[in-house]
Motif scaffolding. Sequence first.
Motif, PDB file in Angstrom:
ATOM      1  N   THR A  18       0.830  -1.209   0.000  1.00 37.24           N
ATOM      2  CA  THR A  18       0.000   0.000   0.000  1.00 37.24           C
ATOM      3  C   THR A  18       0.862   1.255   0.000  1.00 37.24           C
ATOM      4  N   ASP A  19       1.983   1.226   0.728  1.00 37.29           N
ATOM      5  CA  ASP A  19       2.890   2.377   0.743  1.00 37.29           C
ATOM      6  C   ASP A  19       3.463   2.633  -0.644  1.00 37.29           C
ATOM      7  N   LEU A  20       3.969   1.577  -1.280  1.00 36.37           N
ATOM      8  CA  LEU A  20       4.556   1.719  -2.604  1.00 36.37           C
ATOM      9  C   LEU A  20       3.516   2.181  -3.617  1.00 36.37           C
ATOM     10  N   ALA A  21       2.325   1.623  -3.528  1.00 34.19           N
ATOM     11  CA  ALA A  21       1.252   2.031  -4.444  1.00 34.19           C
ATOM     12  C   ALA A  21       0.970   3.520  -4.313  1.00 34.19           C
ATOM     13  N   GLY A  22       0.894   4.013  -3.091  1.00 33.75           N
ATOM     14  CA  GLY A  22       0.642   5.433  -2.864  1.00 33.75           C
ATOM     15  C   GLY A  22       1.759   6.308  -3.398  1.00 33.75           C
ATOM     16  N   LEU A  23       2.993   5.923  -3.149  1.00 32.05           N
ATOM     17  CA  LEU A  23       4.141   6.700  -3.619  1.00 32.05           C
ATOM     18  C   LEU A  23       4.214   6.740  -5.143  1.00 32.05           C
ATOM     19  N   ALA A  24       3.846   5.623  -5.786  1.00 30.78           N
ATOM     20  CA  ALA A  24       3.942   5.516  -7.243  1.00 30.78           C
ATOM     21  C   ALA A  24       2.678   5.990  -7.959  1.00 30.78           C
ATOM     22  N   GLY A  25       1.634   6.273  -7.209  1.00 29.86           N
ATOM     23  CA  GLY A  25       0.391   6.735  -7.828  1.00 29.86           C
ATOM     24  C   GLY A  25      -0.347   5.644  -8.588  1.00 29.86           C
ATOM     25  N   VAL A  26      -0.239   4.422  -8.097  1.00 30.68           N
ATOM     26  CA  VAL A  26      -0.940   3.294  -8.715  1.00 30.68           C
ATOM     27  C   VAL A  26      -1.746   2.578  -7.636  1.00 30.68           C
ATOM     28  N   GLY A  27      -2.574   1.652  -8.038  1.00 29.69           N
ATOM     29  CA  GLY A  27      -3.366   0.895  -7.081  1.00 29.69           C
ATOM     30  C   GLY A  27      -2.594  -0.276  -6.499  1.00 29.69           C
ATOM     31  N   ILE A  28      -3.047  -0.729  -5.354  1.00 24.32           N
ATOM     32  CA  ILE A  28      -2.399  -1.876  -4.709  1.00 24.32           C
ATOM     33  C   ILE A  28      -2.530  -3.128  -5.576  1.00 24.32           C
ATOM     34  N   THR A  29      -3.630  -3.243  -6.310  1.00 20.56           N
ATOM     35  CA  THR A  29      -3.806  -4.398  -7.199  1.00 20.56           C
ATOM     36  C   THR A  29      -2.710  -4.413  -8.253  1.00 20.56           C
ATOM     37  N   LEU A  84       7.813   1.527 -14.960  1.00 24.49           N
ATOM     38  CA  LEU A  84       8.959   2.434 -14.872  1.00 24.49           C
ATOM     39  C   LEU A  84       8.806   3.389 -13.696  1.00 24.49           C
ATOM     40  N   GLY A  85       7.594   3.843 -13.444  1.00 27.53           N
ATOM     41  CA  GLY A  85       7.341   4.716 -12.293  1.00 27.53           C
ATOM     42  C   GLY A  85       7.641   4.028 -10.974  1.00 27.53           C
ATOM     43  N   VAL A  86       7.238   2.773 -10.843  1.00 30.59           N
ATOM     44  CA  VAL A  86       7.510   2.010  -9.623  1.00 30.59           C
ATOM     45  C   VAL A  86       9.009   1.822  -9.454  1.00 30.59           C
ATOM     46  N   LEU A  87       9.707   1.467 -10.539  1.00 27.27           N
ATOM     47  CA  LEU A  87      11.157   1.305 -10.468  1.00 27.27           C
ATOM     48  C   LEU A  87      11.829   2.603 -10.023  1.00 27.27           C
ATOM     49  N   THR A  88      11.376   3.722 -10.534  1.00 24.37           N
ATOM     50  CA  THR A  88      11.941   5.019 -10.164  1.00 24.37           C
ATOM     51  C   THR A  88      11.751   5.299  -8.678  1.00 24.37           C
ATOM     52  N   ILE A  89      10.554   5.067  -8.176  1.00 26.99           N
ATOM     53  CA  ILE A  89      10.267   5.285  -6.753  1.00 26.99           C
ATOM     54  C   ILE A  89      11.192   4.447  -5.882  1.00 26.99           C
ATOM     55  N   LEU A 143       2.040  -6.841 -10.449  1.00 23.97           N
ATOM     56  CA  LEU A 143       3.388  -6.606 -10.925  1.00 23.97           C
ATOM     57  C   LEU A 143       4.380  -7.525 -10.216  1.00 23.97           C
ATOM     58  N   GLU A 144       4.287  -7.601  -8.901  1.00 23.00           N
ATOM     59  CA  GLU A 144       5.187  -8.457  -8.132  1.00 23.00           C
ATOM     60  C   GLU A 144       4.993  -9.936  -8.462  1.00 23.00           C
ATOM     61  N   ASN A 145       3.812 -10.282  -8.943  1.00 23.04           N
ATOM     62  CA  ASN A 145       3.533 -11.666  -9.316  1.00 23.04           C
ATOM     63  C   ASN A 145       3.807 -11.952 -10.794  1.00 23.04           C
TER      64      ASN A 145
END
Length: 70
Positions: A25-36, A54-59, A41-43
Amino acid sequence: MTVSTPAEIGALIRDERIRQRLAQTDLAGLAGVGITFISQLENGKESAELGKVLGVLTILGIDLIAERRA
């Protein structure tokens, strides 16, 4: 580190998120994406949007470098 599959990118993201002690949930909030999205992505979801990945990788502070194979 060389990654060649969505599952390997997902594992890299999951490992770094855990190393940084972030919940999904923290990463989703920081990256501006949903937890789903983070969960899928992790799966290793193959159809994840590249821009969001790319946004998640940057964060997380992960650089994606593309090189031609010799």
